[in-house]
Design a protein around this motif. Sequence first.
Motif, PDB file in Angstrom:
ATOM      1  N   ALA A  38       0.822  -1.209   0.000  1.00  0.00           N
ATOM      2  CA  ALA A  38       0.000   0.000   0.000  1.00  0.00           C
ATOM      3  C   ALA A  38       0.858   1.263   0.000  1.00  0.00           C
ATOM      4  O   ALA A  38       0.445   2.299  -0.550  1.00  0.00           O
ATOM      5  CB  ALA A  38      -0.932   0.002   1.212  1.00  0.00           C
ATOM      6  N   PHE A  39       2.039   1.202   0.592  1.00  0.00           N
ATOM      7  CA  PHE A  39       2.920   2.370   0.612  1.00  0.00           C
ATOM      8  C   PHE A  39       3.318   2.796  -0.802  1.00  0.00           C
ATOM      9  O   PHE A  39       3.612   3.974  -1.039  1.00  0.00           O
ATOM     10  CB  PHE A  39       4.179   2.076   1.430  1.00  0.00           C
ATOM     11  N   ARG A  40       3.334   1.841  -1.734  1.00  0.00           N
ATOM     12  CA  ARG A  40       3.747   2.159  -3.110  1.00  0.00           C
ATOM     13  C   ARG A  40       2.773   3.099  -3.801  1.00  0.00           C
ATOM     14  O   ARG A  40       3.134   3.779  -4.759  1.00  0.00           O
ATOM     15  CB  ARG A  40       3.870   0.877  -3.928  1.00  0.00           C
ATOM     16  N   GLU A  41       1.530   3.121  -3.342  1.00  0.00           N
ATOM     17  CA  GLU A  41       0.534   3.982  -3.977  1.00  0.00           C
ATOM     18  C   GLU A  41       0.675   5.446  -3.577  1.00  0.00           C
ATOM     19  O   GLU A  41       0.086   6.322  -4.207  1.00  0.00           O
ATOM     20  CB  GLU A  41      -0.870   3.487  -3.617  1.00  0.00           C
ATOM     21  N   LEU A  42       1.424   5.704  -2.524  1.00  0.00           N
ATOM     22  CA  LEU A  42       1.631   7.073  -2.062  1.00  0.00           C
ATOM     23  C   LEU A  42       2.898   7.640  -2.680  1.00  0.00           C
ATOM     24  O   LEU A  42       3.944   6.984  -2.672  1.00  0.00           O
ATOM     25  CB  LEU A  42       1.741   7.104  -0.529  1.00  0.00           C
TER      26      LEU A  42
END
Length: 402
Positions: free
Chosen positions: A51-55
């Motif tokens: 999920a961190f990759r989407e930020l």
Amino acid sequence: MRIKNPWAQNPWFESVAVAQERARKRLPQPVYGALVGGSERGQTLSENETAFRELGFAPHVAGQQAERSTQTRVLGEDVSLPVLISPTGVQAVHPDGEVAVARAAAARGTLMGLSNFASRSVEEVAAAAPRTLFQMYWTGERDVMVQRMERARQAGVSGLIATLDWSFSIGRDWGSPEIPERVDLRTMLRQAPHVLRRPRWLAAFARNGGFPDLTAPNLAPPGGPSPTFFGAYYEWMTTPPPSWDDVAWMVEQWAQLGGGTFVLKGVCRVDDARRAVDAGVSALSVSNHGGNNLDGTPAAIRMVKPVADSVGDQVEVLMDGGIRRGSDVVKAVALGARAVLIGRAYLWGLAANGQAGVENVLDILRGGIDSALMALGLSSVEELRSEHLLVPDGFHRVLGDR
């Protein structure tokens, strides 16, 4: 002629990913498997990281600050970076276990979290790191819980973490590693094929008096023996789950002992966050138990902002789950977390190089935080806000806001 790589034995590593790889090569497979697995299909475990990759970020090209600070204040304590040590269970990845982690936390100016199910006593750990947070599960009778709180307080801990994000949903699609009840001759013979493949790990324990006995010293009754890990686990499983009145009771008991800060760990929903405030907690941690609770729970980072917005400045909000680099820390703080807690990341550092390995992990995270602050044109982590991130539509998960 073969030329030896001069860096082959260098104990320093440059990323948490490298620490993980070194841990994989050093640890017996069942021990490593216990660190990396999540419940059921591992969906939440994976989502915590991805999920961190989407930020994203929008960095400046000039005008950055020449001096930057990663320091902040968390749970009434000044820390050198917004990264705390999350309590984890028996740390059999290294002979020094929780004591090595505590020393690393103290050396790097942050707070140490110690588990109910730790392999080292609260007295040992608090002596190594005076700013220790003692973790408790809801396990045993009330008078027993108070005894444990009193012992932790007498040892000098600075706060309590009540961990409630656990539903015993532990079945893993790929199989769970065997955890023996005790390390006896039969166990050693059965595990020999795994252990003998890791002679350095075996030698380290041999030099330090042998293998851990897999007991839970912090759950021992006054003057009595420490229960085995499974004995402690059975007590936990057979204790009726807590109500919100029980949470308020824990807060009250800890306050009567003069124990200071009380953190409720495991919050995912905004309605639970508000009820935690009503129960009197001083902080809460947005967490899904590192993907080891109910699989299919959203990534912790997706729930930070909704929870932080719901409680405002009434309590501090922490977050744990999926932190692997300094930029992850920056993203969590920008979305409303006061700080993050790390688990697997420091355990890999501990396995790779003991206390120095844990310090190495904290240094990596601090360096990544500083780099992100520089690129964003900020001088302090205190300046981080959600507008410093590129957040795609639909990223946040608002649970329980009805």
